[in-house]
Scaffold this active site. Structure first.
Site, mmCIF file in Angstrom:
data_model
loop_
_atom_site.group_PDB
_atom_site.id
_atom_site.type_symbol
_atom_site.label_atom_id
_atom_site.label_comp_id
_atom_site.label_asym_id
_atom_site.label_seq_id
_atom_site.Cartn_x
_atom_site.Cartn_y
_atom_site.Cartn_z
ATOM 1 N N CYS A 133 26.255 -18.681 97.368
ATOM 2 C CA CYS A 133 25.939 -17.294 97.719
ATOM 3 C C CYS A 133 26.844 -16.311 96.991
ATOM 4 O O CYS A 133 26.417 -15.235 96.599
ATOM 5 C CB CYS A 133 26.103 -17.112 99.217
ATOM 6 S SG CYS A 133 27.723 -17.639 99.796
ATOM 7 N N LYS A 143 21.503 -26.066 113.879
ATOM 8 C CA LYS A 143 20.285 -26.464 113.161
ATOM 9 C C LYS A 143 20.552 -26.389 111.659
ATOM 10 O O LYS A 143 20.642 -25.317 111.074
ATOM 11 C CB LYS A 143 19.093 -25.571 113.502
ATOM 12 C CG LYS A 143 17.804 -26.229 113.013
ATOM 13 C CD LYS A 143 16.720 -25.271 112.614
ATOM 14 C CE LYS A 143 16.806 -24.740 111.228
ATOM 15 N NZ LYS A 143 16.650 -25.712 110.129
ATOM 16 N N PRO A 144 20.681 -27.554 111.025
ATOM 17 C CA PRO A 144 20.944 -27.563 109.588
ATOM 18 C C PRO A 144 19.651 -27.372 108.795
ATOM 19 O O PRO A 144 18.553 -27.358 109.360
ATOM 20 C CB PRO A 144 21.496 -28.968 109.366
ATOM 21 C CG PRO A 144 20.781 -29.802 110.391
ATOM 22 C CD PRO A 144 20.583 -28.915 111.590
ATOM 23 N N SER A 145 19.798 -27.274 107.485
ATOM 24 C CA SER A 145 18.628 -27.218 106.600
ATOM 25 C C SER A 145 17.837 -28.531 106.707
ATOM 26 O O SER A 145 18.417 -29.609 106.859
ATOM 27 C CB SER A 145 19.096 -27.026 105.162
ATOM 28 O OG SER A 145 18.067 -27.373 104.266
ATOM 29 N N GLU A 163 18.266 -13.098 93.589
ATOM 30 C CA GLU A 163 19.130 -14.276 93.706
ATOM 31 C C GLU A 163 18.292 -15.475 93.267
ATOM 32 O O GLU A 163 17.262 -15.779 93.877
ATOM 33 C CB GLU A 163 19.586 -14.455 95.153
ATOM 34 C CG GLU A 163 20.555 -15.599 95.301
ATOM 35 C CD GLU A 163 20.962 -15.860 96.738
ATOM 36 O OE1 GLU A 163 20.086 -15.924 97.608
ATOM 37 O OE2 GLU A 163 22.171 -16.013 96.982
ATOM 38 N N GLU A 220 25.104 -14.172 107.411
ATOM 39 C CA GLU A 220 25.762 -14.380 106.103
ATOM 40 C C GLU A 220 24.653 -14.710 105.116
ATOM 41 O O GLU A 220 24.118 -15.819 105.136
ATOM 42 C CB GLU A 220 26.756 -15.548 106.186
ATOM 43 C CG GLU A 220 27.951 -15.306 107.073
ATOM 44 C CD GLU A 220 29.005 -14.419 106.440
ATOM 45 O OE1 GLU A 220 28.941 -14.160 105.221
ATOM 46 O OE2 GLU A 220 29.891 -13.972 107.178
ATOM 47 N N THR A 277 22.126 -23.213 109.366
ATOM 48 C CA THR A 277 22.848 -23.320 108.094
ATOM 49 C C THR A 277 21.920 -23.704 106.934
ATOM 50 O O THR A 277 20.874 -24.308 107.143
ATOM 51 C CB THR A 277 23.989 -24.363 108.224
ATOM 52 O OG1 THR A 277 23.439 -25.591 108.699
ATOM 53 C CG2 THR A 277 25.065 -23.882 109.172
ATOM 54 N N PRO A 278 22.351 -23.360 105.713
ATOM 55 C CA PRO A 278 21.556 -23.681 104.517
ATOM 56 C C PRO A 278 21.958 -25.044 103.936
ATOM 57 O O PRO A 278 22.829 -25.730 104.487
ATOM 58 C CB PRO A 278 21.929 -22.561 103.561
ATOM 59 C CG PRO A 278 23.358 -22.268 103.889
ATOM 60 C CD PRO A 278 23.544 -22.565 105.351
ATOM 61 N N SER A 332 19.247 -17.302 103.292
ATOM 62 C CA SER A 332 18.720 -16.270 102.388
ATOM 63 C C SER A 332 18.501 -14.945 103.115
ATOM 64 O O SER A 332 18.360 -14.910 104.340
ATOM 65 C CB SER A 332 17.400 -16.753 101.803
ATOM 66 O OG SER A 332 16.488 -16.989 102.859
HETATM 67 P P1 NAD Z 1 17.080 -20.500 103.661
HETATM 68 O O1 NAD Z 1 17.261 -19.099 104.118
HETATM 69 O O2 NAD Z 1 15.804 -20.908 103.052
HETATM 70 O O3 NAD Z 1 17.302 -21.492 104.912
HETATM 71 C C1 NAD Z 1 18.468 -21.421 105.690
HETATM 72 C C2 NAD Z 1 18.202 -22.026 107.061
HETATM 73 O O4 NAD Z 1 17.269 -21.202 107.769
HETATM 74 C C3 NAD Z 1 17.594 -23.424 107.027
HETATM 75 O O5 NAD Z 1 18.215 -24.194 108.033
HETATM 76 C C4 NAD Z 1 16.126 -23.161 107.354
HETATM 77 O O6 NAD Z 1 15.470 -24.251 107.929
HETATM 78 C C5 NAD Z 1 16.258 -22.017 108.343
HETATM 79 N N1 NAD Z 1 15.046 -21.195 108.514
HETATM 80 C C6 NAD Z 1 14.018 -20.996 107.640
HETATM 81 N N2 NAD Z 1 13.126 -20.139 108.167
HETATM 82 C C7 NAD Z 1 13.590 -19.785 109.400
HETATM 83 C C8 NAD Z 1 13.139 -18.914 110.423
HETATM 84 N N3 NAD Z 1 11.995 -18.227 110.298
HETATM 85 N N4 NAD Z 1 13.884 -18.764 111.533
HETATM 86 C C9 NAD Z 1 15.051 -19.420 111.674
HETATM 87 N N5 NAD Z 1 15.536 -20.274 110.744
HETATM 88 C C10 NAD Z 1 14.823 -20.455 109.622
HETATM 89 O O7 NAD Z 1 18.316 -20.807 102.716
HETATM 90 P P2 NAD Z 1 18.638 -22.075 101.813
HETATM 91 O O8 NAD Z 1 17.694 -22.132 100.673
HETATM 92 O O9 NAD Z 1 18.843 -23.284 102.665
HETATM 93 O O10 NAD Z 1 20.108 -21.650 101.280
HETATM 94 C C11 NAD Z 1 20.295 -20.754 100.263
HETATM 95 C C12 NAD Z 1 20.581 -19.355 100.779
HETATM 96 O O11 NAD Z 1 21.714 -19.336 101.633
HETATM 97 C C13 NAD Z 1 20.930 -18.426 99.627
HETATM 98 O O12 NAD Z 1 20.269 -17.197 99.809
HETATM 99 C C14 NAD Z 1 22.428 -18.264 99.757
HETATM 100 O O13 NAD Z 1 22.936 -17.090 99.183
HETATM 101 C C15 NAD Z 1 22.602 -18.297 101.234
HETATM 102 N N6 NAD Z 1 23.997 -18.607 101.579
HETATM 103 C C16 NAD Z 1 24.798 -17.607 102.076
HETATM 104 C C17 NAD Z 1 26.134 -17.868 102.363
HETATM 105 C C18 NAD Z 1 27.049 -16.796 102.908
HETATM 106 O O14 NAD Z 1 28.060 -17.135 103.476
HETATM 107 N N7 NAD Z 1 26.726 -15.519 102.741
HETATM 108 C C19 NAD Z 1 26.647 -19.155 102.165
HETATM 109 C C20 NAD Z 1 25.799 -20.147 101.661
HETATM 110 C C21 NAD Z 1 24.480 -19.865 101.373
#
Ligand code: NAD
Length: 497
Positions: free
Chosen positions: A300, A192-194, A399, A266, A166-167, A245
């Site tokens: 998002c 696994k959260p952010s 974005e 997502e 999750t993000p 993302s």
């Molecule tokens: P991010 O993609 O940077 O990180 C999301 C998660 O992925 C974190 O837990 C991070 O630690 C993990 N991660 C990073 N690299 C990874 C890898 N190589 N393998 C597996 N996991 C990895 O996103 P963010 O900055 O935390 O959140 C913002 C993004 O989330 C935006 O793009 C937003 O649009 C998106 N988002 C989408 C939705 C939806 O439902 N479509 C909802 C909320 C947020």
């Protein structure tokens, strides 16, 4: 260090029903509105990931969770939800300090929305049952004079070990939205959260213990990309439900490819609102102003691209500017604040870079564009609006995940649809018009997972399917078929008589 934030004194990671000291040490977590430390969060390493996968695998393969009647799993998850509800005030205080959630948003999607989602998932789970297949009756071509007379059922069963990643922007909602439906359907879960929001995931361990979830059924491991990489490339994991993302979504496709898992993604968005000449201008402007500034633009599905009929564009821009420019910015601990901080300095820097990119591309800055005066601490950025934006420019295509809105003019519906669809994303969309039929026609032509006409209705949150086309993702969350994302179909057939 602010020692008053609930759930930040965490014994360790939550693995196999126990609190386990983290193998990668601890990281300082700060409040994005004050930059003050709120706690030292445990950070997972390879050893922890290994232990969590082994625990989840064992809990699935040895049971009893997957074999339990769905009613019994529902009873456990109801307890889980009751504990979460009872501890609601502490959870809200944590989300305010860890994520920077403003009052208005806490009482909608961030906290109340998480409870609504869990309730809805429970309702859907109560309807899970085997579905009869049609009766087949036809002459048997191999045995003349006899019939083939048969039927069967489709049963839905858990996939196995689910990894939920999750993000940072809606951590409670999204942690619940990954864990609860996966558990209700009999899977075991590793969450696994952010790395920026570890506490709002780890406290679910306390709740799981109190609710009586069997050990290993829900495991929570914190950490960054390396932990995510290990979880998504391990052969013992069956399904990945990821929100984040598009760039990380694509990395997960590659990482998980060799071990071929079911993926639910997502991802991000750059959603357009089309404002026709006959729209209720005030309503359109208010919606636009609240959308690109909501949670400081960290959403998002936020509408951040405004495609406005050229005849009303100057009036629209003036109204959005007036509304967005009057929103109170500050620490979400103050309930009158509407725009809170960005999650980290890196996110604010990215927003600032995009202000420069917009200026360099010749777009007209009509509001904001800098750090707010008088807020020396915290990762704040003013609501920022650009007019005269070329839809092919980066501020219209990327974005940003900060409070930046862009306005582009159009003259015909066809042009508006073409501009809206000229995006690598396809998550959300909106049409504002007094002509309901014309708006509906436009909605049908938008390549997005959702379209709200004249504001849509908030009542359908979680009950309507949500998800994206193109780089916005694969699969759907919520809606009547939500739980099917977490279950495999199996056909069992048999002769009649
Ligand atoms: P991010 O993609 O940077 O990180 C999301 C998660 O992925 C974190 O837990 C991070 O630690 C993990 N991660 C990073 N690299 C990874 C890898 N190589 N393998 C597996 N996991 C990895 O996103 P963010 O900055 O935390 O959140 C913002 C993004 O989330 C935006 O793009 C937003 O649009 C998106 N988002 C989408 C939705 C939806 O439902 N479509 C909802 C909320 C947020």
């Amino acid at each position: 260090m602010d020692m008053t934030v609930p759930f930040t004194d965490v014994p360790g990671l939550f693995i196999g029903g126990e609190w386990v000291p983290p193998s990668a040490g601890r990281d300082v977590i700060v409040n994005p509105a004050t930059e003050a430390a709120i706690g030292m969060a445990p950070m997972g390493g390879p050893k922890d990931v290994e232990a969590a996968i082994a625990a989840a695998r064992h809990a699935f393969d040895a049971g009893p969770w997957p074999q339990m009647p769905v009613e019994d799993r529902i009873a456990v998850m109801r307890k889980f939800l009751a504990v979460l509800t009872r501890r609601g005030d502490e959870v809200k205080a944590l989300l305010t300090a860890e994520v920077g959630v403003v009052y208005m948003l806490m009482h909608s999607a961030q906290f109340a929305g998480a409870l609504d989602a869990a309730e809805y998932a429970i309702k859907l789970a109560s309807r899970i049952e085997a579905e009869p297949l049609p009766i087949e009756l036809k002459p048997n071509p191999f045995m003349p004079g006899t019939d083939i007379f048969a039927t069967g059922v489709t049963v839905r069963e858990p996939y196995g070990v689910v990894v939920g990643i999750t993000p940072h922007n809606y951590p409670l909602l999204l942690n619940i939205v990954k864990a609860v439906p996966a558990l209700l359907t009999g899977n075991t879960v590793i969450l696994k959260p952010s790395q920026f929001t570890p506490f709002s995931a780890l406290f679910l361990g306390h709740i799981a213990k109190e609710a009586g979830l069997p050990p290993g059924t829900l495991n929570i491991v914190t950490g960054g990309p390396e932990v995510g990489h290990q979880l998504t490339s391990d052969p013992r994991v069956d399904l990945i439900s990821f929100t984040g993302s598009d760039s990380v979504g694509k990395a997960i496709v590659t990482q998980s490819g060799p071990t071929l898992k079911k993926l639910h993604l997502e991802l991000g968005g750059k959603s357009a609102m089309i404002v026709r000449a006959d729209a209720d201008l005030q309503k359109a402007a208010a919606m636009a102003a609240f959308s690109f500034t909501l949670h400081a633009g960290q959403g998002c599905a936020l509408l951040t691209r405004f495609l406005v009929h050229n005849s009303i564009r100057p009036a629209f821009v003036e109204m959005v500017k007036a509304i967005a420019g009057s929103l109170k910015i500050g620490n979400p601990a103050d309930p009158t604040v509407i725009v809170g901080p960005l999650i980290r300095e890196s996110a604010r820097r990215k927003t600032e870079e995009y202000v420069q990119i917009g200026r360099d591309a010749g777009a007209k800055l009509v509001l904001g564009g800098k750090r707010p005066a008088g807020l020396d601490k915290g990762y704040f950025h003013e609501p920022t609006l650009f007019d005269d934006v070329d839809n092919r420019s980066r501020i219209a295509q990327d974005e940003i995940f900060g409070p930046i809105g862009v306005v582009t003019g159009f003259d015909t519906d066809d042009e508006a649809v073409a501009l809206a669809n000229d995006s690598r994303f396809g998550l959300n969309g909106a049409v504002m018009s007094a002509n309901a039929g014309a708006a509906y026609r436009i909605a049908l032509r938008l390549r997005t997972g959702g379209v709200a006409i004249n504001g849509g209705t908030g009542d359908l949150f979680v009950k309507a399917p949500f998800g994206g086309y193109k780089h916005s993702g694969i699969g759907r969350e919520f809606g009547p078929n939500w739980l099917n994302e977490f279950m495999a179909e199996k056909a069992i057939t048999y002769p009649i008589g």
